[in-house]
Design an enzyme around this catalytic site. Structure first.
Site, mmCIF file in Angstrom:
data_model
loop_
_atom_site.group_PDB
_atom_site.id
_atom_site.type_symbol
_atom_site.label_atom_id
_atom_site.label_comp_id
_atom_site.label_asym_id
_atom_site.label_seq_id
_atom_site.Cartn_x
_atom_site.Cartn_y
_atom_site.Cartn_z
ATOM 1 N N HIS A 36 -22.689 24.642 -73.505
ATOM 2 C CA HIS A 36 -21.623 25.128 -72.800
ATOM 3 C C HIS A 36 -20.018 25.023 -72.924
ATOM 4 O O HIS A 36 -20.110 22.891 -73.367
ATOM 5 C CB HIS A 36 -22.581 24.064 -71.181
ATOM 6 C CG HIS A 36 -21.487 24.655 -70.276
ATOM 7 N ND1 HIS A 36 -22.122 26.083 -69.478
ATOM 8 C CD2 HIS A 36 -20.867 24.277 -69.184
ATOM 9 C CE1 HIS A 36 -21.139 25.744 -68.356
ATOM 10 N NE2 HIS A 36 -21.347 24.653 -67.974
ATOM 11 N N ASP A 38 -16.856 24.426 -71.527
ATOM 12 C CA ASP A 38 -15.604 25.155 -71.106
ATOM 13 C C ASP A 38 -14.450 25.393 -70.756
ATOM 14 O O ASP A 38 -13.912 24.449 -71.896
ATOM 15 C CB ASP A 38 -15.896 23.189 -69.610
ATOM 16 C CG ASP A 38 -16.994 23.230 -68.446
ATOM 17 O OD1 ASP A 38 -17.493 24.727 -67.890
ATOM 18 O OD2 ASP A 38 -17.809 22.420 -68.718
ATOM 19 N N ASP A 151 -23.720 26.966 -64.053
ATOM 20 C CA ASP A 151 -22.985 26.309 -63.532
ATOM 21 C C ASP A 151 -22.293 26.784 -62.683
ATOM 22 O O ASP A 151 -21.403 25.200 -61.538
ATOM 23 C CB ASP A 151 -21.817 25.799 -65.131
ATOM 24 C CG ASP A 151 -21.737 24.177 -64.652
ATOM 25 O OD1 ASP A 151 -22.209 23.664 -64.258
ATOM 26 O OD2 ASP A 151 -20.475 23.872 -65.409
ATOM 27 N N HIS A 420 -15.249 28.176 -63.597
ATOM 28 C CA HIS A 420 -15.836 27.281 -62.756
ATOM 29 C C HIS A 420 -15.012 26.125 -62.379
ATOM 30 O O HIS A 420 -15.619 25.654 -61.866
ATOM 31 C CB HIS A 420 -16.962 27.495 -62.380
ATOM 32 C CG HIS A 420 -17.553 26.690 -64.195
ATOM 33 N ND1 HIS A 420 -17.750 27.604 -64.995
ATOM 34 C CD2 HIS A 420 -17.856 25.948 -64.331
ATOM 35 C CE1 HIS A 420 -17.950 27.322 -66.299
ATOM 36 N NE2 HIS A 420 -18.573 25.514 -65.275
#
Length: 1009
Positions: A36, A38, A151, A420
């Site tokens: 993951h 970001d 997420d 997000h």
């Protein structure tokens, strides 16, 4: 009470609950390796690239090439594109092509980022998805078919429609309300077919998998070690990798001594999860945030562990395999079992505990939210302006390659900020600064492009000076309407002189008004009434009255007069409404109370209804000390008690003009305060005869000022009415569809858990009237009382929670914000007809390009001489652009080009035009506007030239719709979607019919000059 609230939603789950696992034999675990990553959040993109992100792709590609059984899924494209363009070697690029062809590396979602679902606009979701998909298809010829939305903080009902339109076969989500997830786990209802749009229903349904309570991270607790489990590469270190390769919290290596313990831990977790699902197929995500930066050590430990489990599968009751997300969903689809159907309700708001409602981020960093939307609107205008410049033929000396670069830079920035942890306001300050810098730079480039296009058109006349500032001849303004409807509106300019003449292209006077600036005493606001056809310009010359040519009889702009009212204390009695001052136009009369300086009521002419309307600012006082109780932060809104008035006194002035009347209210914290903390500036327009001002007349435009706030305050604008709304409001999902939001009483935290996102519109109503709010940025919205609606405008927070402090995720936002809302009041039928177009008019206001006059005003083509692009009122031009992709629309031809390896030799295609049309209305919403609409694209686009070919494509352009066959999933609803995403349509013709809520995408090819 919270559990009871979900009983209606759980009923179909309980009815469909099977008696047990529907298959004999062992459980089959699909181990899906992932990282993951970001795009922002705590660290900037460049910091992440240096510390771990580049190493993820370098090491994963190397390790996948070493073992045929290994798999990996890649999600967001921004890091991969940076790695591909700036790090990857030719050999690594060749390996990626090979891994994709073999299905061992899989791109899921495929967008530039994993966008937020609560506070992003659908148009921007489509943009960032199109950006990523265009790169993947251009580079590899692949088209993602599965989502991995693990997420975002809550799930929107727009999302299943978005991904279905993009050609996806299945959708995966995770973050939904904790108590609902627990109930769905118990009922084995985490998988279903989601029909997110009530109008499109099964046509755009998608199979949806909600991750269980472990979400997307591997369970890190293992009973035999005090280190985390299954994270053998440890935790990434910033700012750069350690030279010795030793990272914190590296899991114990798998050895003969502990392999049984590792196997028992993994198998136990798989069996626990299997009990929550209806099939023996278990998705087991292997990864978490910033993982696989050393894929070698990861696979070196997992390989023997999986081999050990499989060698004892009969005994353990579990078999395991590396898998992509597609492998898992294919196995599910092959079972062909019957799934329950979920309707168009969303999964918002999102809570993780009773006092952890993730509703604060709906408003966090309001300034960034506003900037992101303005950047999106500017990009939208720049795209169509450039397209119209290029077609039917470029008329000047603009370099198309440079122009495309300006647009591409802003496409990247607007896509990036949809992440997000970006537009949500949940990033660290330095990452916020990165987003702002990227947006500002991109906006500057597109403004330069638009100015260059205008100058190209004006070059023979040369009316503008290169210097800045007010020259003696005055100003020149070009106003561009990016919507495909004729728009009548007011544009506001700032000038340095109190008297002006305003003339149009033909030298005719234009209705205009001059008044004192609301911001700077030394300058003036010039308000100009303009009517602009779709995708067309108006040009205005603005000259000081002192500089007008002698002997002319040109009327000057009318001068507004100001009526001031003294400061009034906040009244604590009900004796109000005795001394009312009316402010009216042809649609509304706003009544103001002289005793309070507040709004009292609004009379709406068409329905002849008067509604009591009062507005004021309140603040929630929140806790920042974890020792004292629950806190608010970037994510969470946790008020200890009801909001209290944030002012003690208010001043008012009415600026009355022939064109516009403004009501200015200034709210002070106390009677003697010198500066106000809050303000409302309301505007009513008096539309002159001969102008179609239906939308302009039927709105009250309000701009607010909020800030700077005191610490640990959350500011709201509360609008109180006498509408019997039953504490029900409606707010939108991503500007696409509305959700009914009844107030729900919870045992704890009811205020925060009844906040919802408003991206573009909201309303409340009773049997007679409806009050609509339209916004140009996202806000949190709630109804805390009957007839009340409150909009959270701003937040300033600090807390001592170690996690927040460690990542610098406190929200000590000292800025002053200026959000805008438009109010519409009227009958259901009136507001239904006006709401959607008014929302678009707010989002896509005309773009004004302002310069100095160097001499006499030029004679330029007026709107009558320009060929407009005009659509019916229920059909929105969602995009008109030249993407510049380098791939052939023919998939076979494109695949052959990729195999030949000549992608780099292909030039950007400046001839292919991307067109997307969006039907704005739901089925049954309006007797006329909800009907299907048929248009002839040849006629609509005749201003751009002769249409020679029309190709219908999937939402992001990568599929020819005639070749797109999405999976069909068996449901118990009695209705079943066919294997195509839409009803049969005649291929390739210019005459199309768009049905309610459809979004249809086309490649348009024009006759080249």
């Amino acid at each position: 009470m919270g559990r009871l609230y979900w009983l209606p939603l759980l009923a179909p789950l309980l009815l469909l609950r099977p008696p047990g696992v529907q298959s004999a034999g062992p459980i089959r675990a699909f181990v899906v390796p992932h990282s993951h990553m970001d795009v922002g959040w705590v660290y900037t993109v460049q910091e992440s690239m240096q510390a771990y992100a580049a190493n993820v792709y370098t090491s994963v590609v190397e390790e996948l090439a070493r073992g045929q059984q290994r798999r990996f899924i890649a999600v967001e494209q921004e890091f991969f594109r940076l790695w591909w363009g700036g790090v990857a070697s030719d050999q690594q690029k060749h390996q990626v092509h090979q891994l994709l062809e073999e299905g061992r590396l899989e791109f899921v979602i495929g967008g530039q980022v994993m966008h937020d679902e609560a506070v992003t606009h659908l148009d921007d979701q489509i943009l960032q998805l199109t950006e990523g998909h265009g790169f993947l298809y251009e580079t590899f010829g692949i088209r993602p078919q599965f989502s991995w939305h693990v997420d975002p903080f809550g799930a929107s009902a727009t999302t299943p429609t978005l991904f279905a339109l993009a050609g996806f076969n299945a959708h995966l989500s995770s973050r939904i309300d904790y108590d609902l997830k627990a109930a769905m786990q118990e009922a084995r209802g985490l998988q279903f077919v989601w029909r997110g749009s009530p109008s499109l229903s099964e046509q755009e349904e998608i199979f949806t998998h909600i991750m269980d309570q472990y979400s997307y991270c591997t369970p890190s607790h293992i009973p035999f070690s005090n280190r985390s489990g299954f994270y053998w590469n440890g935790v990434a270190i910033f700012p750069k990798p350690p030279p010795d390769g030793v990272y914190p919290n590296m899991s114990e290596p798998v050895t003969p001594a502990n392999i049984n313990l590792y196997a028992e831990a993994l198998v136990a977790n798989v069996k626990q999860r299997a009990a929550w699902f209806r099939t023996p197929h278990v998705l087991w995500p292997w990864g978490c945030d910033k993982q696989f930066f050393n894929a070698s050590v990861q696979f070196a430990n997992m390989n023997p562990l999986l081999d050990h489990i499989n060698s004892h599968a009969a005994k353990l009751g579990v078999s395991v395999q590396y898998a992509t997300l597609g492998d898992y969903f294919r196995a599910l689809h092959t079972l062909n079992i019957t799934w329950r159907v979920r309707d168009h309700h969303d999964f918002l708001p999102y809570s993780t505990e009773p006092f952890q409602a993730w509703t604060g981020f709906y408003t966090s960093r309001s300034a960034l939210k506003g900037l992101a939307r303005r950047a999106s609107a500017l990009l939208y205008a720049g795209e169509s302006m450039f397209t119209h410049y290029m077609w039917p033929a470029p008329c000047g000396h603009l370099d198309p390659t440079w122009a495309l670069q300006q647009l591409q830079q802003l496409r990247w920035a607007v896509s990036e900020v949809q992440h997000h942890d970006a537009i949500t306001g949940t990033e660290s300050p330095k990452v916020r600064d990165m987003y702002v810098m990227h947006l500002a730079s991109g906006m500057l480039g597109v403004r330069k492009l638009m100015a260059s296009i205008i100058l190209d058109k004006l070059q023979p006349q040369a009316p503008m000076a290169a210097s800045s500032g007010a020259g003696p001849a005055g100003h020149f303004a070009s106003v561009y309407n990016p919507l495909a409807w004729t728009v009548t509106t007011i544009v506001t300019l700032t000038v340095g002189f109190p008297g002006v003449h305003v003339t149009d292209e033909a030298g005719h006077p234009v209705p205009s008004q001059i008044q004192n600036s609301t911001e700077t005493p030394s300058v003036y606001d010039l308000l100009i009434l303009t009517t602009i056809p779709g995708l067309s310009y108006r040009h205005y010359s603005i000259r000081p009255t002192a500089g007008a040519q002698e002997g002319t009889q040109e009327p000057a702009a009318t001068v507004a007069t100001t009526l001031q009212f003294g400061r009034r204390l906040r009244r604590r009695t009900s004796h109000v409404g005795r001394h009312l001052v009316p402010v009216a136009n042809d649609c509304y009369t706003v009544l103001l109370d002289q005793d309070t300086n507040l709004m009292h009521s609004i009379w709406e002419r068409q329905s002849n209804q008067t509604v009591r309307v009062t507005q004021e600012f309140l603040e929630y006082h929140v806790n920042g000390d974890v020792k004292q109780g629950p806190i608010s932060d970037n994510y969470l809104f946790t008020p200890g008690k009801a909001a209290v008035p944030a002012w003690e006194a208010v001043e008012m002035e009415i600026v009355a003009g022939q064109l516009v009347t403004e009501i200015r209210q200034y709210f002070y914290r106390n009677m003697t305060a010198r500066n106000y903390t809050y303000a409302i500036r309301s505007r009513l327009t008096h539309v002159p005869q001969g102008h179609d001002g239906e939308l302009l007349c039927h709105r009250i435009e309000q701009e607010y000022q909020a800030g700077p706030l005191e610490l640990n305050r959350e500011a709201v604008l509360r609008t109180s009415t006498n509408l019997n709304s039953q504490q029900v409001i409606y707010s939108d999902n991503n500007g696409y569809q509305m959700q009914r939001r009844p107030y729900v009483s919870y045992v704890n935290n009811s205020i925060a858990r009844n906040y919802y996102p408003m991206v573009q519109s909201a309303f409340m109503e009773d049997g007679k009237s409806r009050l609509v709010l339209l916004s140009e940025r996202a806000h949190g919205i709630s109804s805390q009382g009957n007839g009340q609606v409150e909009v959270m405008l701003h937040r300033r927070l600090w807390n001592n929670f170690d996690w927040d402090l460690g990542y610098n995720l406190t929200l000590n936002d000292t800025s002053i914000v200026h959000p805008v809302l438009w109010l519409l009041l009227g009958s259901w039928s009136l507001t239904t007809a006006l709401r959607q177009r008014s929302a678009m008019a707010l989002q896509h206001r005309p773009v004004v390009l302002f310069g100095d006059l160097a001499g006499t005003a030029p004679k330029l083509p007026g709107p009558q001489q320009q060929e407009a692009v005009t659509l019916p009122p229920n059909l929105h031009l969602q995009i008109l652009s030249i993407p510049g992709w380098r791939y052939s629309s023919n998939h076979t031809e494109h695949a052959q080009n990729l195999r030949k390896g000549n992608r780099g030799e292909v030039q950007a295609d400046l001839h292919r035009v991307l067109l997307r049309l969006h039907h704005l209305y739901e089925v049954g919403e309006d007797p006329v506007l909800s009907q299907p609409v048929t248009v002839n694209l040849e006629a609509v686009l005749q201003a751009l030239g002769s249409v020679v070919a029309v190709e219908e494509r999937s939402l992001t352009g990568t599929w020819d719709v005639s070749m797109l066959h999405r999976w069909s999933w068996r449901t118990g609803s009695g209705r079943r979607r066919g294997d195509t995403t839409s009803p049969s349509r005649p291929p390739g013709g210019p005459i199309i019919t768009v049905h309610p809520k459809e979004i249809r995408t086309f490649f348009i090819h024009f006759q080249q000059q």
